[in-house]
Design a protein around this motif. Sequence first.
Motif, PDB file in Angstrom:
ATOM      1  N   VAL A   5      -4.226   9.158   7.959  1.00 37.79           N
ATOM      2  CA  VAL A   5      -4.030  10.266   6.882  1.00 37.79           C
ATOM      3  C   VAL A   5      -3.327   9.047   6.247  1.00 37.79           C
ATOM      4  O   VAL A   5      -3.115   7.568   6.456  1.00 37.79           O
ATOM      5  N   THR A   6      -3.717   9.855   4.584  1.00 39.59           N
ATOM      6  CA  THR A   6      -3.552   8.066   3.395  1.00 39.59           C
ATOM      7  C   THR A   6      -2.857   9.314   2.451  1.00 39.59           C
ATOM      8  O   THR A   6      -2.838  10.427   2.432  1.00 39.59           O
ATOM      9  N   ASN A   7      -1.961   8.613   1.655  1.00 41.55           N
ATOM     10  CA  ASN A   7      -1.529   9.085   0.557  1.00 41.55           C
ATOM     11  C   ASN A   7      -2.396   8.439  -0.482  1.00 41.55           C
ATOM     12  O   ASN A   7      -2.397   7.327  -1.768  1.00 41.55           O
ATOM     13  N   PRO A   8      -2.895   9.759  -1.340  1.00 43.11           N
ATOM     14  CA  PRO A   8      -3.638   9.241  -2.412  1.00 43.11           C
ATOM     15  C   PRO A   8      -3.279   9.018  -3.693  1.00 43.11           C
ATOM     16  O   PRO A   8      -3.624   8.828  -4.521  1.00 43.11           O
ATOM     17  N   TYR A   9      -1.489   9.250  -3.562  1.00 36.38           N
ATOM     18  CA  TYR A   9      -1.075   8.934  -5.113  1.00 36.38           C
ATOM     19  C   TYR A   9      -0.331   8.061  -5.178  1.00 36.38           C
ATOM     20  O   TYR A   9       0.450   6.937  -6.342  1.00 36.38           O
ATOM     21  N   ARG A  10      -0.962   6.528  -4.428  1.00 33.88           N
ATOM     22  CA  ARG A  10      -0.525   5.152  -4.376  1.00 33.88           C
ATOM     23  C   ARG A  10      -1.593   4.591  -4.183  1.00 33.88           C
ATOM     24  O   ARG A  10      -2.596   4.994  -3.990  1.00 33.88           O
ATOM     25  N   TYR A  11      -1.176   3.338  -4.912  1.00 31.34           N
ATOM     26  CA  TYR A  11      -2.553   2.754  -4.902  1.00 31.34           C
ATOM     27  C   TYR A  11      -2.761   2.032  -3.403  1.00 31.34           C
ATOM     28  O   TYR A  11      -2.722   2.188  -2.273  1.00 31.34           O
ATOM     29  N   GLN A  12      -4.735   2.292  -3.836  1.00 27.62           N
ATOM     30  CA  GLN A  12      -5.397   2.101  -2.306  1.00 27.62           C
ATOM     31  C   GLN A  12      -5.910   0.568  -1.947  1.00 27.62           C
ATOM     32  O   GLN A  12      -6.918   0.000  -3.674  1.00 27.62           O
ATOM     33  N   SER A  13      -5.458  -0.183  -1.644  1.00 29.11           N
ATOM     34  CA  SER A  13      -5.791  -1.976  -1.648  1.00 29.11           C
ATOM     35  C   SER A  13      -6.788  -1.964  -1.099  1.00 29.11           C
ATOM     36  O   SER A  13      -7.539  -1.415  -0.182  1.00 29.11           O
ATOM     37  N   GLN A  14      -7.577  -3.122  -1.422  1.00 30.79           N
ATOM     38  CA  GLN A  14      -9.139  -3.938  -0.776  1.00 30.79           C
ATOM     39  C   GLN A  14      -8.829  -3.173   0.408  1.00 30.79           C
ATOM     40  O   GLN A  14      -9.621  -3.337   1.111  1.00 30.79           O
ATOM     41  N   LEU A  15      -7.642  -4.114   0.667  1.00 28.46           N
ATOM     42  CA  LEU A  15      -7.188  -4.574   2.534  1.00 28.46           C
ATOM     43  C   LEU A  15      -7.497  -3.093   3.128  1.00 28.46           C
ATOM     44  O   LEU A  15      -8.413  -2.733   4.463  1.00 28.46           O
TER      45      LEU A  15
ATOM     46  N   ALA B 104       7.781   2.970  -6.676  1.00 27.13           N
ATOM     47  CA  ALA B 104       6.752   3.188  -6.016  1.00 27.13           C
ATOM     48  C   ALA B 104       6.031   2.548  -7.504  1.00 27.13           C
ATOM     49  O   ALA B 104       4.822   2.010  -6.916  1.00 27.13           O
ATOM     50  N   LEU B 105       5.651   3.072  -8.393  1.00 21.67           N
ATOM     51  CA  LEU B 105       4.971   2.261  -9.661  1.00 21.67           C
ATOM     52  C   LEU B 105       5.156   0.699  -9.409  1.00 21.67           C
ATOM     53  O   LEU B 105       4.220   0.277 -10.220  1.00 21.67           O
ATOM     54  N   ILE B 106       6.203  -0.139  -9.923  1.00 17.89           N
ATOM     55  CA  ILE B 106       6.402  -2.057  -9.720  1.00 17.89           C
ATOM     56  C   ILE B 106       5.652  -2.056  -8.779  1.00 17.89           C
ATOM     57  O   ILE B 106       4.785  -2.939  -8.545  1.00 17.89           O
ATOM     58  N   ASP B 107       5.628  -0.736  -7.635  1.00 19.85           N
ATOM     59  CA  ASP B 107       5.102  -2.164  -5.584  1.00 19.85           C
ATOM     60  C   ASP B 107       3.661  -1.629  -6.180  1.00 19.85           C
ATOM     61  O   ASP B 107       2.866  -2.535  -6.036  1.00 19.85           O
ATOM     62  N   ASN B 108       2.657  -0.764  -6.269  1.00 18.30           N
ATOM     63  CA  ASN B 108       1.468  -0.437  -6.974  1.00 18.30           C
ATOM     64  C   ASN B 108       1.221  -1.122  -8.249  1.00 18.30           C
ATOM     65  O   ASN B 108       0.060  -1.587  -8.048  1.00 18.30           O
ATOM     66  N   ALA B 109       1.973  -1.496  -9.696  1.00 23.16           N
ATOM     67  CA  ALA B 109       1.479  -2.163 -10.405  1.00 23.16           C
ATOM     68  C   ALA B 109       1.169  -3.751  -9.383  1.00 23.16           C
ATOM     69  O   ALA B 109       0.279  -5.040  -9.449  1.00 23.16           O
ATOM     70  N   LYS B 110       2.499  -4.230  -8.634  1.00 27.56           N
ATOM     71  CA  LYS B 110       2.147  -5.525  -8.201  1.00 27.56           C
ATOM     72  C   LYS B 110       0.850  -6.140  -7.352  1.00 27.56           C
ATOM     73  O   LYS B 110      -0.121  -6.722  -7.143  1.00 27.56           O
ATOM     74  N   ALA B 111       1.020  -4.989  -6.115  1.00 23.23           N
ATOM     75  CA  ALA B 111      -0.510  -4.728  -5.777  1.00 23.23           C
ATOM     76  C   ALA B 111      -1.470  -4.774  -5.863  1.00 23.23           C
ATOM     77  O   ALA B 111      -2.498  -5.261  -5.404  1.00 23.23           O
ATOM     78  N   GLU B 112      -2.305  -3.629  -7.094  1.00 31.06           N
ATOM     79  CA  GLU B 112      -3.231  -4.145  -8.133  1.00 31.06           C
ATOM     80  C   GLU B 112      -3.047  -5.698  -8.505  1.00 31.06           C
ATOM     81  O   GLU B 112      -4.567  -5.995  -8.386  1.00 31.06           O
ATOM     82  N   ILE B 113      -2.490  -5.863  -9.273  1.00 32.38           N
ATOM     83  CA  ILE B 113      -2.306  -7.469  -9.641  1.00 32.38           C
ATOM     84  C   ILE B 113      -3.095  -8.107  -8.752  1.00 32.38           C
ATOM     85  O   ILE B 113      -3.334  -9.135  -8.843  1.00 32.38           O
TER      86      ILE B 113
END
Length: 294
Positions: free
Chosen positions: A268-278, A73-82
Motif C-alpha cells: 500500500v502506498t499514498n499516490p498523493y505523496r511524493y514518491q522518491s527514487q528510493l 506535506a507540501l513542504i516535506d514533498n518539496a524537500k524530498a523532491e529537491i
Amino acid sequence: MELDQLRHFLRLAELSNFTKAAEANQLSQSALSRSIGRLEQELGQPLFERQSRKAVLTEAGHRLFERAKQILALIDNAKAEICDDGQTGHLRIGAIPTIAPYLLPKLLQRFQRDHPKATLLVQEDTTDHLMKRLSNGEVDVAFAALPIEVRYLHVEKLFDEELLLVLPNNHPLSKKNVIRIADLQSLPFILLSEAHCLTEELLSFCRQKSFHPLSVERTSQLAMVQELVALNHGISFIPAMAKECDRTDRCVYRSMSGAKPKRSVVLVTNPYRYQSQLQKKFESLVREQLQSQS
C-alpha cells in the motif's frame, strides 16, 4: 506562523496529551505550551480545550488540523523532491506484525546492500494504524493484508497466501492425510487478538463453513501462537510464511481439504505523496523478489 509550531500542534492533536507530545517533539512541557500559546495568540482563538489529562481540539483546532497537515506535506514533498538522488535519504516501511518478521528481513538486507547510504526505518503496527500513517505521510510503503478500507491509497496485490492448520506434533489430527473443517469442531483454538486482521480473516472463513471456533486464548504474536500450540494449549491457523521460520519439530502444519483459508498480501502506498527514487526502487525490488520466488 512557524513550521515548528505547526509540527508541535499536529503532534499534540494526535496524542491529546502535553506530556507525551512534548516527549515526541523533544521539548520540555513548558516549551511546548509556549509554542502552542503563541500560535493561539496569533490566530486569536484557542486551539485546544485543556482538560485534566487531555488536550482536546476545539472547532478552530479541527479546522487548522487539516490545513497544517496539507502545509507540512507540501513542504516535506518539496524537500524530498529537491534532495532526491536515489541513494541517500530515509525510506519508511510499515508492515503488520503477521508479515513483518517473515517477509521483510531478506528484502531489507538486499536493499541495504544495494543502497548503503539509505536509511531504512521499519514500523510494525496494525493495519488501521499503518493506513493512518500512510495517509499522514509518516510511512512511505506498507505491507498489509486485504481488506483495506481507506480510500485514496493505492493497493497493489502481491500474492495470495494459504493459512495452514498448526497442531502439536502429538495431536491425533496430525496423522490424518485429509483434514476437514468438521474435524475441528469443539477443538480449542488459539487466536491473535482482535486488533489483528488475520483473526477476522480466519473467523470469516469459519463463518462461511458454519463453524465457530472455540477460542481459549488470545495473544498478539504469531510466535506465541506457535509456542502455545506446541505446549498443547490448542490449535490454530497461521500464514504459510510463518511455517518457514519454525525451526523446531514441536508443531506440524497441515493444509485443509476443499476450499482453503487464505489471505491476500498487498503493498500500500499514498499516490498523493511524493514518491522518491528510493521508494520506487524498493517497490521494484519487492516485485522482483516475489516473482523470482513464484
